[in-house]
Enzyme design. Sequence first.
Site, PDB file in Angstrom:
ATOM      1  N   LYS A 262      -3.613  11.638   0.218  1.00 30.24           N
ATOM      2  CA  LYS A 262      -4.108  13.222   0.378  1.00 30.24           C
ATOM      3  C   LYS A 262      -4.648  13.743  -1.192  1.00 30.24           C
ATOM      4  O   LYS A 262      -3.976  13.302  -2.035  1.00 30.24           O
ATOM      5  CB  LYS A 262      -3.407  13.878   1.062  1.00 30.24           C
ATOM      6  N   ARG A 297       3.487   8.382   7.811  1.00 29.38           N
ATOM      7  CA  ARG A 297       2.333   7.770   8.036  1.00 29.38           C
ATOM      8  C   ARG A 297       1.428   7.428   6.720  1.00 29.38           C
ATOM      9  O   ARG A 297       1.309   8.394   5.940  1.00 29.38           O
ATOM     10  CB  ARG A 297       1.543   8.800   9.031  1.00 29.38           C
TER      11      ARG A 297
END
Length: 322
Positions: A262, A297
């Site tokens: 991210k 994840r």
Amino acid sequence: MSFAEPTARTGPRPAGALSLAGFRDVWFQPDADDAAARRLSAPRPDLCGLTLDRPRVMGILNVTPDSFSDGGDHAALDAAVDRARVMTDEADIIDIGGESTRPGAEEVPVSEEIRRTAPVIEAIRAAGITTPISIDTRKARVAEAALNAGADIVNDVSAFEFDPELADLCAEREVPVCLMHAKGLPDTMQVNPTYEDVVGEVMGHLEARIGFALSKGVKRERIITDPGIGFGKTLDHNMTLLRHLTVFHDLGLPVLLGVSRKRFIGTIGGADDAKDRLGGSLAVALYGAARGMHILRVHDTHATTQALRLWAAMEERNGRNG
């Protein structure tokens, strides 16, 4: 609104310490609140036959042309199945998504999302791959097609806000569901998101969405939570949530942490290209593991699994030898 926030520890466990959220290698010292201690320490229910006494790896398999990190990599059916075969040895769960929810992404029509995901799931099952599959969708019709094709879990980034009928489907089909916090829709969520108390507001929102799910007949033991790192949050919001991860155990449910590649990792770590963020992604994954995150994840399943095995081996040695 007040929530219990235990201090997670690893290594030799002193007398009176309790396992954090059912983890083997992470513990905390309870205070006098016995009810809170029970919520914080209770083993979480198995997920599709997987015990949650250690971190489980959820491998990301996006079959989209525009996901922020791997868009187009596995859009072809054969490429997606080949990647799923690799993941069988590297991940505990395969998370398949047909709609990008990156900042700025536009909504994909239901028919197109089904076209992207259901045939892939069918092909994975036809190939003899039995690894649990989650469908990453906000939409009841997409989830229904995926479950019919062989998926096992629903992963909804909107926590049933986008399509409330998805809650009815999950209750009817009796499947596990992950409820994530997000502020706004993907196309606008990163436009000046603000909070007075990001931890308290995220916790309050998750409590409310859990309550909604229960009201629709979803059983509590089938609910997973996710603080939604990067979804309607600034870098400072993300870092604050990460520093207070253990508060989410006060919900008494499994916690999923999705941080792989991210933007905040690139900003702090100095990596503009999402695929150059492996080191930072592993650092945050291990940080989460040490705080009892049940599901990680990730895109880089091999590297994450390797890192977790080394982390677990070192924690086991520390616990045995002191």
